[in-house]
Design an enzyme around this catalytic site. Structure first.
Site, PDB file in Angstrom:
ATOM      1  N   HIS A   1       4.522   5.330  -2.935  1.00 49.56           N
ATOM      2  CA  HIS A   1       5.771   5.566  -3.683  1.00 49.56           C
ATOM      3  C   HIS A   1       6.133   4.330  -4.515  1.00 49.56           C
ATOM      4  O   HIS A   1       6.451   4.420  -5.700  1.00 49.56           O
ATOM      5  CB  HIS A   1       6.885   5.897  -2.693  1.00 49.56           C
TER       6      HIS A   1
ATOM      7  N   ARG B   1      15.921  -1.017  -6.271  1.00 52.29           N
ATOM      8  CA  ARG B   1      14.535  -1.306  -6.684  1.00 52.29           C
ATOM      9  C   ARG B   1      14.385  -1.218  -8.202  1.00 52.29           C
ATOM     10  O   ARG B   1      13.705  -2.014  -8.829  1.00 52.29           O
ATOM     11  CB  ARG B   1      13.588  -0.332  -5.979  1.00 52.29           C
TER      12      ARG B   1
ATOM     13  N   PHE C   1      14.496   8.584   2.014  1.00 54.01           N
ATOM     14  CA  PHE C   1      13.962   8.057   3.272  1.00 54.01           C
ATOM     15  C   PHE C   1      14.947   7.033   3.833  1.00 54.01           C
ATOM     16  O   PHE C   1      16.006   6.777   3.234  1.00 54.01           O
ATOM     17  CB  PHE C   1      12.579   7.419   3.035  1.00 54.01           C
TER      18      PHE C   1
ATOM     19  N   ASN D   1       0.838  -1.202   0.000  1.00 59.42           N
ATOM     20  CA  ASN D   1       0.000   0.000   0.000  1.00 59.42           C
ATOM     21  C   ASN D   1       0.870   1.248   0.000  1.00 59.42           C
ATOM     22  O   ASN D   1       0.386   2.353   0.195  1.00 59.42           O
ATOM     23  CB  ASN D   1      -0.929   0.010   1.229  1.00 59.42           C
ATOM     24  N   ASN D   2       2.182   1.043  -0.224  1.00 60.98           N
ATOM     25  CA  ASN D   2       3.122   2.152  -0.225  1.00 60.98           C
ATOM     26  C   ASN D   2       2.989   2.914  -1.559  1.00 60.98           C
ATOM     27  O   ASN D   2       3.333   2.397  -2.625  1.00 60.98           O
ATOM     28  CB  ASN D   2       4.532   1.558  -0.043  1.00 60.98           C
TER      29      ASN D   2
ATOM     30  N   ASP E   1      10.549  -6.914  -1.043  1.00 66.31           N
ATOM     31  CA  ASP E   1      11.124  -6.731   0.281  1.00 66.31           C
ATOM     32  C   ASP E   1      12.507  -6.127   0.068  1.00 66.31           C
ATOM     33  O   ASP E   1      13.202  -6.487  -0.891  1.00 66.31           O
ATOM     34  CB  ASP E   1      11.232  -8.071   1.015  1.00 66.31           C
TER      35      ASP E   1
HETATM   36  P1  IMP Z   1      10.351  -2.606   3.192  1.00 71.32           P
HETATM   37  O1  IMP Z   1      10.935  -3.277   1.992  1.00 71.32           O
HETATM   38  O2  IMP Z   1       9.247  -1.669   2.839  1.00 71.32           O
HETATM   39  O3  IMP Z   1      10.050  -3.576   4.284  1.00 71.32           O
HETATM   40  O4  IMP Z   1      11.476  -1.608   3.767  1.00 71.32           O
HETATM   41  C1  IMP Z   1      12.642  -2.056   4.337  1.00 71.32           C
HETATM   42  C2  IMP Z   1      13.465  -0.961   4.983  1.00 71.32           C
HETATM   43  O5  IMP Z   1      14.733  -0.942   4.324  1.00 71.32           O
HETATM   44  C3  IMP Z   1      12.956   0.479   4.888  1.00 71.32           C
HETATM   45  O6  IMP Z   1      12.116   0.793   5.963  1.00 71.32           O
HETATM   46  C4  IMP Z   1      14.251   1.267   4.972  1.00 71.32           C
HETATM   47  O7  IMP Z   1      14.674   1.386   6.315  1.00 71.32           O
HETATM   48  C5  IMP Z   1      15.237   0.372   4.249  1.00 71.32           C
HETATM   49  N1  IMP Z   1      15.300   0.743   2.820  1.00 71.32           N
HETATM   50  C6  IMP Z   1      14.847   0.029   1.750  1.00 71.32           C
HETATM   51  N2  IMP Z   1      15.083   0.699   0.593  1.00 71.32           N
HETATM   52  C7  IMP Z   1      15.677   1.867   0.961  1.00 71.32           C
HETATM   53  C8  IMP Z   1      16.145   2.992   0.209  1.00 71.32           C
HETATM   54  O8  IMP Z   1      16.020   3.094  -1.026  1.00 71.32           O
HETATM   55  N3  IMP Z   1      16.710   3.979   0.940  1.00 71.32           N
HETATM   56  C9  IMP Z   1      16.857   3.935   2.297  1.00 71.32           C
HETATM   57  N4  IMP Z   1      16.412   2.928   3.039  1.00 71.32           N
HETATM   58  C10 IMP Z   1      15.836   1.886   2.380  1.00 71.32           C
END
Ligand code: IMP
EC number: 3.6.1.66
Length: 194
Positions: A12, A176, A147, A9-10, A68
């Site tokens: 971005h 990503r 972020f 649901n993110n 992830d």
């Molecule tokens: P998730 O994949 O949404 O569970 O996020 C994993 C966590 O990895 C995030 O909350 C960030 O702390 C970190 N993270 C993942 N991708 C990035 C990025 O592009 N920049 C900075 N932190 C990241």
């Protein structure tokens, strides 16, 4: 138009994925009416991405994708890894960064971001795509964009941290972007074959 459900649901992430997979109708969890919490208790990025994609494909009976991601720091034996979002007990970006810097105790370290995208089909096909972006952790925070760990993740050839890049610049080299490109390539092959 082919449909894919994105287990996120993110906003971005949804935007970024829609841009790269422009030929697909991308549905969010809200679009398919899924509001439960998914427990990500895997110990690898692949496991966690698959857990999410399996649950959503099973729920919707459609092809589902999930991602992830996290930060792997060499001098911390791969931490924070799959625990990146919840590394500090407060689970905030600020406290997570403070914990990394405290543990590194003034040292710099090679590090890389990882993004894994899992694709699961209703007939049980499972495949994962891994993207990485390599850099180093510096001991001072630089920049205000982005972020997570962006202010301490430094890319030597740009002489900038992720937080000093514009969204567009970051999205063109990020972990990503890399995993999404692999997914897009796979989907194109599938279309050509069928
Ligand atoms: P998730 O994949 O949404 O569970 O996020 C994993 C966590 O990895 C995030 O909350 C960030 O702390 C970190 N993270 C993942 N991708 C990035 C990025 O592009 N920049 C900075 N932190 C990241």
């Amino acid at each position: 138009m082919k449909e894919l459900v994105l287990a996120s649901n993110n906003a971005h992430k949804i935007e970024e994925i829609k841009e790269i997979l422009a030929n697909y109708n991308i549905l969010s969890l809200a679009d398919v009416g899924f509001f439960d919490e998914i427990i990500e208790d895997g110990v690898t990025f692949e496991e966690n991405a698959l857990i999410k994609a399996r649950i959503i494909s099973n729920y919707t009976k459609k092809i589902a994708i999930a991602d992830d991601s996290g930060l792997v720091i060499d001098l911390l034996n791969g931490e924070p890894g799959v625990y990146s979002a919840r590394y500090s007990k407060e689970k905030t970006d600020k406290k997570n960064i403070e914990k990394v810097l405290t543990k590194l105790n003034g040292k710099e370290s090679p590090a890389h971001f990882v993004s894994v995208i899992a694709l699961v089909t209703p007939d049980g096909e499972e495949i994962t795509f891994r993207g990485e972006c390599h850099g180093k952790i510096i001991s001072e925070q630089r920049g205000n964009n982005g972020f997570g760990y962006d202010p301490i993740f430094y890319i030597k050839k740009l002489n900038k941290t992720f937080a000093e890049l514009s969204n567009k610049e970051k999205n063109s080299i990020s972990h990503r972007k890399n995993s999404l490109n692999k997914l897009a390539g796979y989907l194109r092959e599938q279309i050509n074959e069928n």
